[in-house]
Design a protein around this motif. Structure first.
Motif, mmCIF file in Angstrom:
data_model
loop_
_atom_site.group_PDB
_atom_site.id
_atom_site.type_symbol
_atom_site.label_atom_id
_atom_site.label_comp_id
_atom_site.label_asym_id
_atom_site.label_seq_id
_atom_site.Cartn_x
_atom_site.Cartn_y
_atom_site.Cartn_z
ATOM 1 N N UNK A 242 -10.407 -7.016 2.348
ATOM 2 C CA UNK A 242 -9.230 -6.420 1.694
ATOM 3 C C UNK A 242 -9.288 -4.902 1.838
ATOM 4 N N UNK A 243 -8.250 -4.325 2.453
ATOM 5 C CA UNK A 243 -8.231 -2.892 2.732
ATOM 6 C C UNK A 243 -6.942 -2.259 2.217
ATOM 7 N N UNK A 244 -7.099 -1.168 1.485
ATOM 8 C CA UNK A 244 -5.953 -0.374 1.053
ATOM 9 C C UNK A 244 -5.742 0.757 2.050
ATOM 10 N N UNK A 245 -4.488 0.992 2.469
ATOM 11 C CA UNK A 245 -4.195 2.064 3.423
ATOM 12 C C UNK A 245 -2.946 2.822 2.990
ATOM 13 N N UNK A 246 -2.851 4.066 3.445
ATOM 14 C CA UNK A 246 -1.698 4.904 3.121
ATOM 15 C C UNK A 246 -1.526 5.953 4.209
ATOM 16 N N UNK A 247 -0.278 6.347 4.417
ATOM 17 C CA UNK A 247 -0.039 7.483 5.298
ATOM 18 C C UNK A 247 1.239 8.195 4.877
ATOM 19 N N UNK A 248 1.363 9.451 5.312
ATOM 20 C CA UNK A 248 2.562 10.244 5.073
ATOM 21 C C UNK A 248 2.814 11.096 6.310
ATOM 22 N N UNK A 249 4.064 11.092 6.779
ATOM 23 C CA UNK A 249 4.455 11.899 7.935
ATOM 24 C C UNK A 249 5.698 12.700 7.580
ATOM 25 N N UNK A 250 5.814 13.855 8.228
ATOM 26 C CA UNK A 250 6.927 14.754 7.921
ATOM 27 C C UNK A 250 7.302 15.557 9.161
ATOM 28 N N UNK A 251 8.578 15.813 9.342
ATOM 29 C CA UNK A 251 9.003 16.839 10.286
ATOM 30 C C UNK A 251 10.305 17.463 9.810
#
Length: 303
Positions: free
Chosen positions: A220-229
């Protein structure tokens, strides 16, 4: 077009993976090289509009594809992502999102002019039956690098590009107009036209981001990301915010399930200009806002 490009890339990468299977597994770095293919659905709540011209005053106003032209606001749509991980810390990824919508409006409730489509202006009048399509494809390419790594976590940074392919199709009783030097069209000579197609391609727009993952416990793996331009280039002004939080559970050696909550918003303004009497005059702006907030479900296959 964009779908064909995406499928070709997948085939090429799969061919590379087949060749990589012949590499000597005694090399520890080659063992870490993997491909991961995600396919699933996401929930999209969309808002899109464009500027049109008032045929009586010559002024411009926004027309909403959802409220005025009756395109669906909410829809479940397909999602694909392919990731190549190599040398433990490096990742290349490509993903594709598509929003294709069509609606029939049996009675348009206001007059407006679509300006400068293939060098012509088109008049839609009150009471006209108008069929509308708005097809948006978003292609994302990028590279990520794990800055910090541990036995159960990774944190990294990413850079990449988003490209939008937009096609707007209008079908109905549509008049053809020739504007004067002030861009005010009276449309005195109206000719019935069965279909008007406006194709737009945005230049690749750069983005930067951060991402991380943490193994809560085995499988079980928790992941997150955020991208912006946010960028203004020539006649394109755009911004993007892409944030995702999710859980992945491994079902077998190669298969896993992903459930995520995604906030995704792309706002693109494309300014159109036309040369008339040796002067360059602004005609209208396309303003496309494509956003969704909600769940995303995907099946992932690692090979």
């Amino acid at each position: 077009m964009i779908k064909s490009i995406f499928y070709i890339v997948i085939m090429l990468l799969c061919t590379q993976s087949a060749n990589a299977s012949n590499i000597d597994n005694s090399d520890p770095m080659s063992i870490m090289d993997t491909f991961s293919l995600d396919f699933g659905v996401f929930y999209a709540n969309s808002d899109s509009n464009m500027a049109v011209t008032n045929p009586k005053t010559g002024g411009t106003f926004p027309i909403d594809f959802e409220d005025t032209l009756l395109l669906a606001e909410e829809q479940y749509l397909p999602y694909f992502e392919l990731t190549y991980t190599f040398n433990q810390r490096h990742h290349f990824y490509i993903d594709w999102k598509s929003l294709d919508r069509q609606a029939d409006n049996n009675h348009v409730n206001e007059d407006f002019i679509l300006e400068d489509i293939d060098g012509k202006d088109y008049l839609i009048e009150v009471g006209t039956k108008l069929d509308t399509e708005l097809n948006i494809d978003i292609l994302r390419l990028g590279y990520g690098y794990d800055v910090w790594q541990g036995t159960d976590y990774a944190v990294g940074i990413s850079i990449g590009f988003h490209t939008m392919f937009i096609e707007a199709v209008f079908k109905g009783t549509i008049g053809t107009c020739i504007p004067d030097s002030s861009l005010t069209s009276l449309c005195s000579n109206v000719v019935a036209t069965p279909e008007v197609v406006d194709d737009t391609l945005t230049a690749p727009l750069p983005n930067i981001g951060i991402y991380g993952s943490y193994e809560l416990y085995h499988g079980w793996t928790f992941s997150a990301y955020a991208q912006y331009f946010s960028v203004a280039y020539d006649d394109v002004d755009g911004s993007l915010i892409d944030v995702r939080l999710g859980i992945e559970t491994q079902c077998s050696e190669n298969w896993s399930l992903k459930l995520a909550y995604n906030y995704y918003d792309v706002d693109i303004t494309i300014e159109k200009q036309r040369k008339m009497n040796n002067n360059v005059l602004k005609t209208f702006d396309h303003n496309i806002n494509y956003s969704f907030t909600g769940p995303l479900f995907a099946v992932s296959y690692r090979f």
